[in-house]
Design an enzyme around this catalytic site. Structure first.
Site, PDB file in Angstrom:
ATOM      1  N   GLY A 252       0.828  -1.195   0.000  1.00 34.04           N
ATOM      2  CA  GLY A 252       0.000   0.000   0.000  1.00 34.04           C
ATOM      3  C   GLY A 252       0.865   1.247   0.000  1.00 34.04           C
ATOM      4  O   GLY A 252       2.094   1.171   0.130  1.00 34.04           O
ATOM      5  N   GLY A 254       1.959   5.416   1.143  1.00 36.88           N
ATOM      6  CA  GLY A 254       2.051   6.290   2.297  1.00 36.88           C
ATOM      7  C   GLY A 254       3.057   5.845   3.342  1.00 36.88           C
ATOM      8  O   GLY A 254       3.837   4.907   3.156  1.00 36.88           O
ATOM      9  N   CYS A 281       5.746  -5.420   1.416  1.00 39.02           N
ATOM     10  CA  CYS A 281       5.932  -3.975   1.267  1.00 39.02           C
ATOM     11  C   CYS A 281       5.403  -3.214   2.489  1.00 39.02           C
ATOM     12  O   CYS A 281       5.968  -3.330   3.561  1.00 39.02           O
ATOM     13  CB  CYS A 281       5.307  -3.483  -0.034  1.00 39.02           C
ATOM     14  SG  CYS A 281       5.969  -1.913  -0.618  1.00 39.02           S
ATOM     15  N   GLN A 285       6.500  -3.624   6.430  1.00 41.11           N
ATOM     16  CA  GLN A 285       6.950  -2.523   7.283  1.00 41.11           C
ATOM     17  C   GLN A 285       6.137  -2.465   8.581  1.00 41.11           C
ATOM     18  O   GLN A 285       6.690  -2.254   9.664  1.00 41.11           O
ATOM     19  CB  GLN A 285       6.839  -1.210   6.516  1.00 41.11           C
ATOM     20  CG  GLN A 285       7.788  -1.116   5.327  1.00 41.11           C
ATOM     21  CD  GLN A 285       7.386  -0.056   4.322  1.00 41.11           C
ATOM     22  OE1 GLN A 285       6.381   0.646   4.495  1.00 41.11           O
ATOM     23  NE2 GLN A 285       8.150   0.082   3.258  1.00 41.11           N
ATOM     24  N   ASN A 329       8.802  -1.433  -5.235  1.00 37.77           N
ATOM     25  CA  ASN A 329       8.117  -0.147  -5.298  1.00 37.77           C
ATOM     26  C   ASN A 329       7.915   0.345  -3.871  1.00 37.77           C
ATOM     27  O   ASN A 329       6.907   0.051  -3.241  1.00 37.77           O
ATOM     28  CB  ASN A 329       6.772  -0.274  -6.010  1.00 37.77           C
ATOM     29  CG  ASN A 329       5.917   0.966  -5.836  1.00 37.77           C
ATOM     30  OD1 ASN A 329       6.435   2.056  -5.563  1.00 37.77           O
ATOM     31  ND2 ASN A 329       4.610   0.827  -5.981  1.00 37.77           N
ATOM     32  N   GLY A 331       9.088   3.779  -1.009  1.00 39.19           N
ATOM     33  CA  GLY A 331       9.826   4.976  -0.643  1.00 39.19           C
ATOM     34  C   GLY A 331      10.134   5.040   0.838  1.00 39.19           C
ATOM     35  O   GLY A 331      10.796   5.968   1.303  1.00 39.19           O
ATOM     36  N   PHE A 332       9.621   4.058   1.593  1.00 41.26           N
ATOM     37  CA  PHE A 332       9.925   3.895   3.017  1.00 41.26           C
ATOM     38  C   PHE A 332      10.552   2.514   3.197  1.00 41.26           C
ATOM     39  O   PHE A 332      10.370   1.623   2.363  1.00 41.26           O
ATOM     40  CB  PHE A 332       8.660   4.004   3.873  1.00 41.26           C
ATOM     41  CG  PHE A 332       8.058   5.379   3.899  1.00 41.26           C
ATOM     42  CD1 PHE A 332       8.303   6.250   4.950  1.00 41.26           C
ATOM     43  CD2 PHE A 332       7.223   5.814   2.867  1.00 41.26           C
ATOM     44  CE1 PHE A 332       7.753   7.524   4.978  1.00 41.26           C
ATOM     45  CE2 PHE A 332       6.667   7.079   2.880  1.00 41.26           C
ATOM     46  CZ  PHE A 332       6.938   7.943   3.936  1.00 41.26           C
ATOM     47  N   HIS A 371       8.217  -7.184  -4.030  1.00 44.33           N
ATOM     48  CA  HIS A 371       6.926  -7.703  -4.483  1.00 44.33           C
ATOM     49  C   HIS A 371       7.096  -9.069  -5.136  1.00 44.33           C
ATOM     50  O   HIS A 371       7.379  -9.156  -6.341  1.00 44.33           O
ATOM     51  CB  HIS A 371       6.282  -6.724  -5.467  1.00 44.33           C
ATOM     52  CG  HIS A 371       5.713  -5.521  -4.823  1.00 44.33           C
ATOM     53  ND1 HIS A 371       4.359  -5.353  -4.577  1.00 44.33           N
ATOM     54  CD2 HIS A 371       6.305  -4.406  -4.342  1.00 44.33           C
ATOM     55  CE1 HIS A 371       4.155  -4.191  -3.977  1.00 44.33           C
ATOM     56  NE2 HIS A 371       5.326  -3.601  -3.833  1.00 44.33           N
ATOM     57  N   GLU A 373       4.927 -11.080  -6.040  1.00 43.94           N
ATOM     58  CA  GLU A 373       3.886 -11.303  -7.062  1.00 43.94           C
ATOM     59  C   GLU A 373       4.232 -10.643  -8.389  1.00 43.94           C
ATOM     60  O   GLU A 373       3.561 -10.858  -9.404  1.00 43.94           O
ATOM     61  CB  GLU A 373       2.534 -10.771  -6.568  1.00 43.94           C
ATOM     62  CG  GLU A 373       2.294  -9.284  -6.735  1.00 43.94           C
ATOM     63  CD  GLU A 373       3.090  -8.395  -5.792  1.00 43.94           C
ATOM     64  OE1 GLU A 373       3.059  -7.162  -5.968  1.00 43.94           O
ATOM     65  OE2 GLU A 373       3.744  -8.936  -4.869  1.00 43.94           O
TER      66      GLU A 373
END
Length: 393
Positions: A252, A254, A281, A285, A329, A331-332, A371, A373
């Site tokens: 997801g 954010g 992902c 986290q 993919n 950014g954190f 990922h 998948e």
């Protein structure tokens, strides 16, 4: 705004632009939907799969710079959509969008972009923009497309500067499903489409949707699971009422710490109850947060379909040290230095050494940053779905 070194005068034929929060204006040709959208500018190095990238909810509030210069060559079709909810708000390309040349194409990429309200900008030196992101980080910006070439640049700049950015932002709540759903779609094969049907006797996986890609659910089914999807804020009692054999934590968009305000207490309770868990992902986290680690905003993030990840730790036995080529993919990231003694690091990026996998000791709970998948990307990591579903029973 008066033209300067970073705000060149608008070329006569320009119908699109991107305005960075530092005042830089980059002109080009707009395509797709007309209008403007704010987001964080990132780059993706994948050579294929632009439609899957643009429909990945993890890209919510982001503008994707494609480093591969030729985008649009396979057109667009309904089968390659990863989610019906909003993904990336726009994209930036080097060349004009290529005419489709593929037997699976149902429409031109520009037509598909317009129909889905996504803004495109072509004619940009994407190599220079990518170098800029690598050097100073992913900037906030507004991408705009005006077919008549009229832009209010000061207003666009003000909007870019006023946008708070992704840190401390819970975006999962805007892309999650709003109701419980039984998933029935299986794996895709050329000439056959997506397989249908799930055995009622299969292990039952409850998947918490924080902005999931549909191919994750297809891979869970392929690995032998029956899948029920629930919204991001589903309470613990409602999850337990479904009698899951295991719980999946999805990807997801954010800041994981922001989404974790409501997600982590549920994950902690599932850990304490010894529920088998698998996170990808954002789910990875938040599993780390629930286990006592911390997350951090990355300088530029990892986004592409050829990222090398190495298995580490004693848990892999003879396969420790093996390298997987993965799709990424994010950014954190999980801060590997904050992992408590109860958590083992299982995978690391060979690009920068960042954490790419964890396992909670004494629990059937693990997660990966990448990922498995794919869609797009390699399928080296399907074994993780088999590991999770095969351990339920």
């Amino acid at each position: 705004m008066a033209p300067s070194a970073t705000t060149p005068a608008q070329p006569k034929n320009a119908t699109g632009c991107i305005v960075l929060a530092d005042g830089t204006v980059i002109w080009g040709m707009g395509f797709g939907a007309a209008g403007d959208a704010v987001g964080e500018v990132c780059f993706n190095t994948a050579m294929t799969g632009y439609q899957e990238v643009m429909t990945d909810p993890s890209y919510a509030a982001q503008i994707v710079t494609f480093t591969f210069p030729h985008i649009g060559n396979v057109g667009a079709n309904a089968e390659d959509v990863e989610s019906a909810v909003e993904g990336a708000v726009g994209c930036i390309t080097r060349e004009d969008v290529t005419a489709p040349s593929n037997f699976r194409s149902l429409e031109h990429y520009t037509t598909w972009m317009e129909r889905h309200g996504k803004i495109g900008l072509s004619g940009v030196d994407t190599r220079a923009l990518t170098r800029r992101i690598r050097m100073i980080g992913a900037p906030n910006a507004v991408i705009a497309h005006s077919p008549d070439g009229v832009f209010d640049v000061p207003a666009l700049l003000a909007r870019a500067q006023e946008w708070a950015g992704l840190e401390d932002m819970d975006l999962a709540i805007g892309v999650t499903r709003t109701a419980e759903e039984s998933w029935d779609g299986g794996f895709w094969r050329l000439g056959h489409g997506y397989e249908q049907g799930t055995k009622d006797t299969a292990p039952h996986v409850v998947a918490i949707d924080y902005g999931a890609k549909d191919n994750i659910f297809r891979n869970l089914v392929r690995a032998g699971a029956k899948v029920t999807i629930v919204p991001a804020k589903t309470p613990l009692d409602a999850i337990n009422a479904l009698k899951p054999d295991g719980v999946f934590l999805s990807n997801g968009p954010g800041d994981p710490a922001a989404t974790g305000e409501y997600a982590v207490p549920v994950i902690k309770a599932l850990l304490e109850a010894d529920m088998p868990l698998f996170g990808i992902c954002l789910g990875h986290q938040m599993l780390a947060l629930a286990a006592g680690a911390k997350t951090t905003k990355m300088h530029q993030g990892h986004r592409g379909a050829n990222h090398p990840v190495q298995r580490v730790g004693e848990g892999w036995g003879a396969t420790s040290g093996l390298v997987e080529i993965t799709s990424m993919n994010h950014g954190f990231a999980v801060d590997g230095d904050t992992l408590p003694d109860s958590v083992e690091q299982t995978h690391v990026s060979l690009f920068d050494g960042s954490n790419c996998g964890i396992a909670v000791k004494g629990k059937r709970a693990f997660g990966v940053q990448y990922h498995p998948e794919a869609s797009p990307g390699p399928q080296d990591s399907f074994y993780l779905f088999e590991k999770f579903v095969g351990g339920l029973g």
